[in-house]
Design a protein around this motif. Structure first.
Motif, mmCIF file in Angstrom:
data_model
loop_
_atom_site.group_PDB
_atom_site.id
_atom_site.type_symbol
_atom_site.label_atom_id
_atom_site.label_comp_id
_atom_site.label_asym_id
_atom_site.label_seq_id
_atom_site.Cartn_x
_atom_site.Cartn_y
_atom_site.Cartn_z
ATOM 1 N N SER A 1 -6.115 3.267 3.144
ATOM 2 C CA SER A 1 -6.131 2.826 1.744
ATOM 3 C C SER A 1 -7.486 2.221 1.381
ATOM 4 O O SER A 1 -8.011 1.361 2.097
ATOM 5 N N SER A 2 -8.017 2.647 0.226
ATOM 6 C CA SER A 2 -9.313 2.125 -0.249
ATOM 7 C C SER A 2 -9.119 0.987 -1.245
ATOM 8 O O SER A 2 -10.083 0.293 -1.588
ATOM 9 N N GLY A 3 -7.899 0.848 -1.769
ATOM 10 C CA GLY A 3 -7.645 -0.161 -2.806
ATOM 11 C C GLY A 3 -7.865 0.363 -4.217
ATOM 12 O O GLY A 3 -7.569 -0.329 -5.196
ATOM 13 N N GLY B 1 3.631 -3.133 -6.211
ATOM 14 C CA GLY B 1 3.197 -3.110 -4.803
ATOM 15 C C GLY B 1 2.443 -1.821 -4.489
ATOM 16 O O GLY B 1 3.021 -0.860 -4.004
ATOM 17 N N ALA C 1 -0.239 -1.839 -2.459
ATOM 18 C CA ALA C 1 -0.900 -1.987 -1.148
ATOM 19 C C ALA C 1 -0.222 -1.113 -0.101
ATOM 20 O O ALA C 1 0.982 -0.870 -0.165
ATOM 21 N N LYS D 1 14.080 4.625 -1.276
ATOM 22 C CA LYS D 1 13.409 3.313 -1.332
ATOM 23 C C LYS D 1 13.788 2.565 -2.607
ATOM 24 O O LYS D 1 14.001 1.353 -2.594
ATOM 25 N N ASN E 1 3.636 9.156 -4.204
ATOM 26 C CA ASN E 1 2.496 10.083 -4.095
ATOM 27 C C ASN E 1 2.473 10.762 -2.739
ATOM 28 O O ASN E 1 2.923 10.230 -1.733
ATOM 29 N N ASP F 1 -7.690 6.951 -0.500
ATOM 30 C CA ASP F 1 -9.147 7.026 -0.499
ATOM 31 C C ASP F 1 -9.762 8.196 -1.274
ATOM 32 O O ASP F 1 -10.812 8.716 -0.880
ATOM 33 N N LYS G 1 -7.930 8.016 -10.884
ATOM 34 C CA LYS G 1 -7.029 6.868 -10.695
ATOM 35 C C LYS G 1 -7.083 5.903 -11.878
ATOM 36 O O LYS G 1 -6.093 5.248 -12.192
HETATM 37 O O1 PMT Z 1 -5.749 2.556 -1.973
HETATM 38 P P1 PMT Z 1 -6.031 4.005 -2.348
HETATM 39 O O2 PMT Z 1 -7.036 4.646 -1.416
HETATM 40 O O3 PMT Z 1 -6.405 4.162 -3.804
HETATM 41 O O4 PMT Z 1 -4.689 4.853 -2.122
HETATM 42 C C1 PMT Z 1 -3.566 4.598 -2.909
HETATM 43 C C2 PMT Z 1 -2.276 4.558 -2.062
HETATM 44 C C3 PMT Z 1 -1.994 5.943 -1.501
HETATM 45 C C4 PMT Z 1 -2.426 3.529 -0.923
HETATM 46 C C5 PMT Z 1 -1.146 4.088 -3.054
HETATM 47 O O5 PMT Z 1 -1.042 5.006 -4.116
HETATM 48 C C6 PMT Z 1 0.191 3.957 -2.330
HETATM 49 O O6 PMT Z 1 0.948 4.904 -2.158
HETATM 50 N N1 PMT Z 1 0.511 2.701 -1.870
HETATM 51 C C7 PMT Z 1 1.682 2.432 -1.020
HETATM 52 C C8 PMT Z 1 1.386 2.882 0.375
HETATM 53 C C9 PMT Z 1 2.522 2.580 1.327
HETATM 54 O O7 PMT Z 1 2.394 1.738 2.158
HETATM 55 O O8 PMT Z 1 3.641 3.274 1.090
HETATM 56 P P2 PMT Z 1 4.999 3.109 1.952
HETATM 57 O O9 PMT Z 1 5.844 4.263 1.501
HETATM 58 O O10 PMT Z 1 4.706 2.956 3.403
HETATM 59 O O11 PMT Z 1 5.584 1.731 1.430
HETATM 60 C C10 PMT Z 1 6.517 1.652 0.380
HETATM 61 C C11 PMT Z 1 6.332 0.404 -0.433
HETATM 62 O O12 PMT Z 1 6.683 -0.745 0.364
HETATM 63 C C12 PMT Z 1 4.931 0.153 -0.974
HETATM 64 O O13 PMT Z 1 5.048 -0.340 -2.309
HETATM 65 C C13 PMT Z 1 4.385 -0.935 -0.036
HETATM 66 O O14 PMT Z 1 3.454 -1.780 -0.725
HETATM 67 C C14 PMT Z 1 5.644 -1.704 0.311
HETATM 68 N N2 PMT Z 1 5.635 -2.405 1.616
HETATM 69 C C15 PMT Z 1 5.603 -1.708 2.779
HETATM 70 C C16 PMT Z 1 5.661 -2.393 3.994
HETATM 71 C C17 PMT Z 1 5.735 -3.808 3.985
HETATM 72 N N3 PMT Z 1 5.766 -4.509 5.113
HETATM 73 N N4 PMT Z 1 5.757 -4.469 2.812
HETATM 74 C C18 PMT Z 1 5.720 -3.800 1.631
HETATM 75 O O15 PMT Z 1 5.741 -4.417 0.561
#
Ligand code: PMT
Length: 224
Positions: A34-36, A95, A97, A159, A171, A181, A203
């Motif tokens: 992730s780039s943020g 969220g 991140a 989810k 995504n 990124d 973005k």
């Molecule tokens: O940062 P960029 O390079 O611009 O890229 C963007 C991105 C791809 C990072 C962004 O669009 C994205 O998809 N972010 C979520 C990435 C992720 O961790 O997805 P996940 O399917 O693993 O998690 C699901 C959700 O749970 C997310 O909202 C995550 O923030 C949250 N989570 C996950 C684990 C944890 N311990 N706590 C959380 O809150």
């Protein structure tokens, strides 16, 4: 669903962005791609829509946004504390991140030596920030992200339901375009009785559209 200049006027919006870093020893860590960019673009779009924005960010190489309260963290545990301590004061949580799902059980105080041919790292599951925000007694309109390499809709809808979210933006990741990124991304957004596809675009523009959609859904939520 272009946001208007005032669609989040006066609302406090909390956003997480970027990766987390989980230390193994003083010089090594586990992280992700992730780039943020997605989270920072959302913070700027929410600001343009009139919100009062707090951005909790993992380590990124982006310019610090103006007029936004920036809270810098490194690990998933630090991100958890930073988000949970501020959440009750906010109306919306997004969220974006990429929080580490697992963290090394032990951080070695000294650099690990390469003595063994084979070694193992024990990982512990991190606390789920998104699910815990959605469980708060003071309800926030909670928007999650889902980064998937396959079965995007099924995992995203799971989810949404399991974590009791108001909305999820899914995504594809690990593909040539979009996701981690890159400058561009596409989102499939789901909520209880609806969905919307936001096509591949910068973005910055994508974030504006998602903020427009959140503002629209938030209004319905407020009048419940
Ligand atoms: O940062 P960029 O390079 O611009 O890229 C963007 C991105 C791809 C990072 C962004 O669009 C994205 O998809 N972010 C979520 C990435 C992720 O961790 O997805 P996940 O399917 O693993 O998690 C699901 C959700 O749970 C997310 O909202 C995550 O923030 C949250 N989570 C996950 C684990 C944890 N311990 N706590 C959380 O809150």
């Amino acid at each position: 669903i272009q946001p208007t200049a005032h669609c989040l006027q006066g609302l406090k919006v909390l956003i997480s962005a970027g990766p987390t870093r989980e230390p193994l020893d003083p010089v090594r860590y586990i992280t992700n791609r992730s780039s943020g960019k997605m989270g920072y673009a959302l913070a700027n779009a929410a600001l343009q829509a009139g919100a009062d924005v707090t951005l909790v960010s993992g380590p990124v190489a982006l310019t610090e946004p103006a007029h936004i309260e920036l809270v810098k963290v490194e690990t998933a545990a630090q991100m958890y504390e930073a988000v949970m301590s501020r959440a009750p004061d906010h109306a919306i949580y997004i969220g974006a991140a990429a929080v580490a799902d697992y963290s090394p059980a032990i951080m070695e105080p000294e650099k690990i030596k390469k003595q063994k041919e084979l070694t193992t790292i024990i990982l512990h599951k991190t606390k789920d920030i998104l699910a815990d925000v959605a469980k708060l007694e003071k309800r926030l309109f909670t928007v999650g992200f889902a980064a998937e390499t396959h079965d995007l809709e099924a995992y995203a809808r799971d989810k949404l339901k399991r974590k009791k979210l108001d909305m999820i933006a899914a995504n594809w990741v690990g593909r040539e375009l979009g996701g981690f990124d890159s400058e561009q991304n596409a989102l499939h957004v789901f909520w209880e009785n609806g969905e919307k596809t936001l096509a591949m675009m910068d973005k910055t523009r994508l974030a504006e559209q998602l903020i427009g959609l959140i503002a629209e859904r938030f209004k319905g939520y407020e009048s419940l």
